[in-house]
Design a protein around this motif. Sequence first.
Motif, PDB file in Angstrom:
ATOM      1  N   ALA B 144       0.804  -1.225   0.000  1.00 48.67           N
ATOM      2  CA  ALA B 144       0.000   0.000   0.000  1.00 48.67           C
ATOM      3  C   ALA B 144       0.835   1.272   0.000  1.00 48.67           C
ATOM      4  O   ALA B 144       0.412   2.285   0.507  1.00 48.67           O
ATOM      5  CB  ALA B 144      -0.934  -0.014   1.202  1.00 48.67           C
ATOM      6  N   ILE B 145       2.032   1.210  -0.550  1.00 47.77           N
ATOM      7  CA  ILE B 145       2.797   2.451  -0.563  1.00 47.77           C
ATOM      8  C   ILE B 145       2.128   3.465  -1.466  1.00 47.77           C
ATOM      9  O   ILE B 145       1.770   3.160  -2.609  1.00 47.77           O
ATOM     10  CB  ILE B 145       4.269   2.282  -1.029  1.00 47.77           C
ATOM     11  N   GLU B 172      -9.665  -7.194  -7.083  1.00 49.33           N
ATOM     12  CA  GLU B 172     -10.513  -8.271  -7.610  1.00 49.33           C
ATOM     13  C   GLU B 172     -10.364  -9.533  -6.764  1.00 49.33           C
ATOM     14  O   GLU B 172     -11.350 -10.179  -6.420  1.00 49.33           O
ATOM     15  CB  GLU B 172     -10.156  -8.558  -9.074  1.00 49.33           C
ATOM     16  N   ASP B 173      -9.115  -9.864  -6.424  1.00 48.89           N
ATOM     17  CA  ASP B 173      -8.892 -11.068  -5.612  1.00 48.89           C
ATOM     18  C   ASP B 173      -9.531 -10.926  -4.244  1.00 48.89           C
ATOM     19  O   ASP B 173     -10.175 -11.842  -3.739  1.00 48.89           O
ATOM     20  CB  ASP B 173      -7.390 -11.321  -5.461  1.00 48.89           C
ATOM     21  N   LYS B 174      -9.328  -9.747  -3.651  1.00 43.87           N
ATOM     22  CA  LYS B 174      -9.842  -9.566  -2.286  1.00 43.87           C
ATOM     23  C   LYS B 174     -11.361  -9.581  -2.253  1.00 43.87           C
ATOM     24  O   LYS B 174     -11.965 -10.125  -1.327  1.00 43.87           O
ATOM     25  CB  LYS B 174      -9.310  -8.252  -1.715  1.00 43.87           C
ATOM     26  N   LEU B 175     -11.964  -8.949  -3.256  1.00 42.21           N
ATOM     27  CA  LEU B 175     -13.426  -8.943  -3.296  1.00 42.21           C
ATOM     28  C   LEU B 175     -13.962 -10.356  -3.512  1.00 42.21           C
ATOM     29  O   LEU B 175     -14.956 -10.747  -2.902  1.00 42.21           O
ATOM     30  CB  LEU B 175     -13.927  -8.025  -4.409  1.00 42.21           C
ATOM     31  N   ALA B 371      -8.243   2.890  -2.514  1.00 44.88           N
ATOM     32  CA  ALA B 371      -9.229   3.362  -1.543  1.00 44.88           C
ATOM     33  C   ALA B 371     -10.273   2.281  -1.290  1.00 44.88           C
ATOM     34  O   ALA B 371     -10.682   2.053  -0.143  1.00 44.88           O
ATOM     35  CB  ALA B 371      -9.897   4.632  -2.049  1.00 44.88           C
ATOM     36  N   ALA B 372     -10.674   1.591  -2.360  1.00 46.96           N
ATOM     37  CA  ALA B 372     -11.666   0.524  -2.200  1.00 46.96           C
ATOM     38  C   ALA B 372     -11.074  -0.650  -1.427  1.00 46.96           C
ATOM     39  O   ALA B 372     -11.745  -1.261  -0.592  1.00 46.96           O
ATOM     40  CB  ALA B 372     -12.167   0.074  -3.566  1.00 46.96           C
ATOM     41  N   ILE B 373      -9.809  -0.968  -1.702  1.00 42.72           N
ATOM     42  CA  ILE B 373      -9.155  -2.057  -0.965  1.00 42.72           C
ATOM     43  C   ILE B 373      -9.150  -1.733   0.521  1.00 42.72           C
ATOM     44  O   ILE B 373      -9.468  -2.554   1.383  1.00 42.72           O
ATOM     45  CB  ILE B 373      -7.707  -2.260  -1.458  1.00 42.72           C
ATOM     46  N   LYS B 374      -8.794  -0.472   0.793  1.00 41.08           N
ATOM     47  CA  LYS B 374      -8.740  -0.044   2.185  1.00 41.08           C
ATOM     48  C   LYS B 374     -10.131  -0.122   2.813  1.00 41.08           C
ATOM     49  O   LYS B 374     -10.290  -0.569   3.947  1.00 41.08           O
ATOM     50  CB  LYS B 374      -8.183   1.382   2.235  1.00 41.08           C
ATOM     51  N   ALA B 375     -11.135   0.332   2.066  1.00 41.31           N
ATOM     52  CA  ALA B 375     -12.499   0.300   2.599  1.00 41.31           C
ATOM     53  C   ALA B 375     -12.907  -1.123   2.934  1.00 41.31           C
ATOM     54  O   ALA B 375     -13.534  -1.377   3.966  1.00 41.31           O
ATOM     55  CB  ALA B 375     -13.466   0.904   1.577  1.00 41.31           C
ATOM     56  N   LEU B 376     -12.507  -2.051   2.069  1.00 47.14           N
ATOM     57  CA  LEU B 376     -12.845  -3.453   2.314  1.00 47.14           C
ATOM     58  C   LEU B 376     -12.189  -3.942   3.599  1.00 47.14           C
ATOM     59  O   LEU B 376     -12.829  -4.603   4.424  1.00 47.14           O
ATOM     60  CB  LEU B 376     -12.398  -4.308   1.124  1.00 47.14           C
TER      61      LEU B 376
END
Lengths: 515, 496
Positions: B144-145, B172-175, B371-376
Motif C-alpha cells: 500500500a505504498i 478483484e482477488d480480495k473482493l 481506496a476501495a481495498i482499504k475500505a474493504l
Amino acid sequence: MADEGVDVSAVGVPTRNGFKNGYNSYKNGQTNQEAKHQNGCSKNGKNGLPPKIHPKPFEMFEQTPLLIAVLTYLGYGILILFGHLHDLMCQLGMTKPPVATETVKEVNLLAENSTASIWPHTIIWDLPKMKAHVLKQAKLTTKQYGCGVCSSRHELGNLAIHKELEDLLAEFVGTEAAITFGMGFATNSLNMPTLVGKGCLILSDELNHASLVLGSRLSGASIRVFKHNSMKDLEDKLRNAVIFGQPRTHRPWKKILIVVEGIFSMEGSIVNLPDIIALKKKYRAYLYLDEAHSIGALGPDGRGVVNYYNCDPSDVDVMMGTFTKSFGGAGGYIAGSKKLINYLRASSHSCCYASSLPGPVVAQILTSMKIIMGKDGTDDGMKRICQLAWNTRYFRRRLHEMGFIVYGSSDSPVIPVLIYCPGKIASFSRFCYERGLAVVVVGFPATPIIESRSRLCLSAAHTKEMLDEALDIIQEIGSKLTMKYSRAPVPSFSEMDPEFRVRYKMLPDTANGKD
Amino acid sequence: MAGVSADPVDASVTSREAAWDLYEMIQACLQAPSYHLLFEAVLIVWIIQLLFVKSYKAKATLTEKEKEELIEDWRPEPLVPEVDPEHPVLQDMENRLIDGKIGRHVNINGKTYLNVASMNFLGMSGRVDIEASISTEYSQAEVAIDTVKKYGVGSCGPRGFYGTVDVHLELEDKLAEFMGVEEVIMYSYGLATISSAIPAYSKRGDIIFCDEGVNFSIQKGLVASRSKIYFFKHNDLEDLEGLLKAQEREDKQNPKKAKVTRRFLVVEGLYMKYGDFCPLPKLVELKWKYKVRIFLDETLSFGTLGATGRGITEHYGISIDNIDLMAASLEHAFGSYGGFCCGRSYVVDHQRLSGLGYCFSASTPPMLTTAAIKALSILQENPELLTKLHDNIRYIYEKLSKINGLRVMGETVSPMLFLQLAGPSDNRELDKAILRKIVQKAEEQGVVLILAAYLEEEEHTLPPPSIRISVSAELTHNDIDRVVSVIDDCYQNTVS
C-alpha cells in the motif's frame, strides 16, 4: 513459409497504394503535394463553399498485398483448426482451458522502469517529472475532498471544483459551457440518447468507437454508416436523407447528427473536419465530434482537432472528449453552447444517476489542463505539445523509411503498424516485450480480419533517444518477422518541413543536427 | 456413312417446308380483307407503343431542381430544446457547491450541514485512514505504498491495453475472497456495470424477466441487450410466476426455439427506487423451478446488508452460488469509484471480452482502487460499523414513521428510506413543490436533504415524489433526533 511468401508477393503484386480496401480515396503522395502547392487549401470551392485554410495532413492507407491477404486467411484457418483441436483436448481432459489474466499480470513490470515503452495511450505526461506538481495537487485534494462523492450531480454531488473544471474546460476547448462525467465510455453511450431519438438520423463513420456505436443504438434513432472519412459518401447519404426523409413514410427527419471521431483510435487517421463542417452547414445537420484521442494531443495549442485545422469551435455542435488520455485522469466531458449544456445538465442520464467525478481526479485534470494552457506560468505544456508533434512526425517517418505499412495521418500520435498474419501478432508483441518495449497488438474482431496491427501510441514523455531505441527494436523484430510489407514510395513529410516548424514553435532542439 | 449423307437431305427438306409456310402466309395476307390488315397493324403499333412508352416510375423521380428545393426547405428541429434557466437542477449546479469532505457533515457554500443526503452509508468517503492509504504516510506494508506517488492518477488505458495495474488485480482477488465467489471483474463506473453485463450475456432472441421497479442502469442494459423483455409487477411473485408459466407453455410448443433461448431474471437486492428488498428466497426457488438465470444488482445492498456486509444473500442466508451473476457498486458504501460483477469464473470471464464497459473503457484510477481495498479491509476489521448502521436505521425508521402526514417507504434495515406525503395529491408537480420546500427549510436549519432525482420521461415506472434519507453509520442518535425533529418541524410549517 510465410517468409518466402512475403518476398514473392512483393514482386508479383502491383503497387496500388494510397487507397485501401473499400474505404479510402486519398492517393498516396497526392495530398502531400497539394498541401505544398495550394498552401493547404481545401478544394471545396466548387460546391460554393468558402475554401478554408487548414493543414492537409499526409494520410495513407496502403492496400494489403494480395499474397499476404491469402496467407493471413490461411493462418486464421490453421488457427481455427488448432482451436477446435484444443477444445477437443479440453473436453477429453487432456489440457486445461487458458486463463486470460495470466498475460495481464506481466504488465506491472513496465509502469515506470522500462526505458523505452510505447504507451498504450497518448499521455502527455511522464510521471516521474510531474509528480512534484500535479500529484501534489491530487493528494491535497484527496485530503480536502476525500475519495468518492457518493451522490449524483442531480442530488448532492456538486463539488466546487467540478464547477471550476467545467469553466476552465469551456475556456480550453473554446465553447460557452461544458459538463463533465465520470466515465469516457458512458459519456458517449449515455448522452447520445438524450440528444437524438426516434425519427432522427445518425450518420456514423464506419470506424467509430464502440461507445459511439452503443450510444447510437441506445438512442433509438436510425443509423446509417458512411465510409471512413469519405466526404463523398457522407454527402451522398446526407443528401439522400434530406431529400427522401424517413424510409416508407417519407416524413422529413427530425434531426440529422453526424458522428465522427477526432483521431480514429484504430486507424490513426485524423477526421476531415473542415469538409465535414462545410457539409454539415450545407445540409443543416448537427455534428458530434468525439475527441477522446485528439484532445490535448493535437493542434499547435493542444486543443484538439478543431485547433489543428484552425476551425471555429462553435461550428461543432457537440464536442466530446475524455480525460483518460492526455490529462491522465478519468472520465469524459461534453462541451458546446450554453443551451446544449443546460439541457444535458437537466436531462443527461449520467448526470442524474451516476456518482459524480471524485475530487482527486478532478484536481488532476485541472492541474494538467492548466499546464497545457500555460496557466501555471511555465511553457512546460507548450513544450510537451511540440515534443509530441515532433515525436509523431519523426517516428512515423522512420517507420515509413523502414518499410512498414503504417496507417493514418502524418500528425496522428496513434500509429498503427500493420502485422497481418495471425502468427506474427503474438510474436511481435512478445519479442518487443522481451526487449523492453511494450506494444499493443490488435487483431480480429477489433480490426478487419486481414488487417491485424500493432497500435503504437506516442507520448510527449518520450525523448528522441527513447524513440530511437524503440525504433531499433521494431526494426530488428520487423526484419525477423518480415513485417516490412510496404512497396509504396516513402512519403515525403518529415519533422523538418517548414510549415510544420512554423506551426509548432517550440520544437525540441534534438531535431537540429543530430538526425 | 449412310447416316451422314442423309443429314443434308433432311435439312433441305425442312428449309423447303419453312419456305413453303412463309409463302402460304404471304398469300394469306394478300387475300385477307383490308380492314383486317388495318386492324392488325393498329394492334402491332399499340404493342410497340406499350413496350417503349416511358414508365410511370420514371416520371416520379425528382429533378435536380426539386432536390435542391427540398434541401433548401428542410428545417431540422433544434438539437436540444431550451431549458428554463431557473430549473432547480441548473441552479443547484451553479450555486449549491460542496467544499470539503463528504461525511456526517458537509460543507455547502461555506456553511456546515448535517448530512443525510449522500449515499455514504459506512462513512468511508472522507475517512482519514482511506486517504492515508492513497496519499501519504500509510506505508508500513509494501503493497500500500503511496498509490498516487507510485501510479499517478489516471491509468490511461483499458484493462486489456496496459491499463491493468497490480492494485486492480488485488482488489478483484480480495473482493472475490470476501464475497466467496470464484471471480470478480471491475468496472470503472458504477452506472455502467450492470448495463454492460446484461448485454454481454443476453442477446437478441433471449428472454429477460425483469421487475418493473428496477433502476435506470438496468433499464439501459435491457435496451442494449435487444432481448425480449417481460416486466412483472414490483416484487409480485404471482405475476412473475404467471409469466414464467406462459413462457414454459410457449417453450413446449416450440422446443426447437426454446433450446437456443436463454432466460434471465433481473432483480435488485435493495431497490433504489423503493428502498425495499427483493424476495430472494422465493426468486431462487422459481429460478430452479423454471430454469432461469438470476442477475442480481446489489448497488445499494453490497456493504450495507448482512452481518458482514456481503449484501442481500447474506441477509437472507442464501448461498451466493444460487446467484448466477451479481453486480455491485463501489461508489456508495465503499466511498470509492466504479463497480464490479462477481460470480463463477466461466460466467464472469466472458465479460472480459464482451463487457463493453470493461473492454473499451479506461480502468479505474489506481488511487481509487486502493481506496476501495482499504475500505474493504476497514469493513472486515470493524464489523461494528455495520451494527452501528443497522441500529441507526432502525432508530431513524421508528422516529420517522411517527411524523404525522409523512409516510416512510423502505425496510427497517434498509440504509435508504423514502419519505412521501401520506396523502399525495394527483398533481405530481404540486407534491414535489411541497417536498422541495421542506428540503429548503431543512437546509435553513442546518440539515441537508434531497429529493430523489429521476428523469421522469425516461423511467419505466416512476415512484411517487419523495425525500430520500440515506442513513450513515457515522450518525449519532442525537443527530438522528435532530434530523427527525427538523423534518417534522419543516413539514408542519410547510403544510400549515
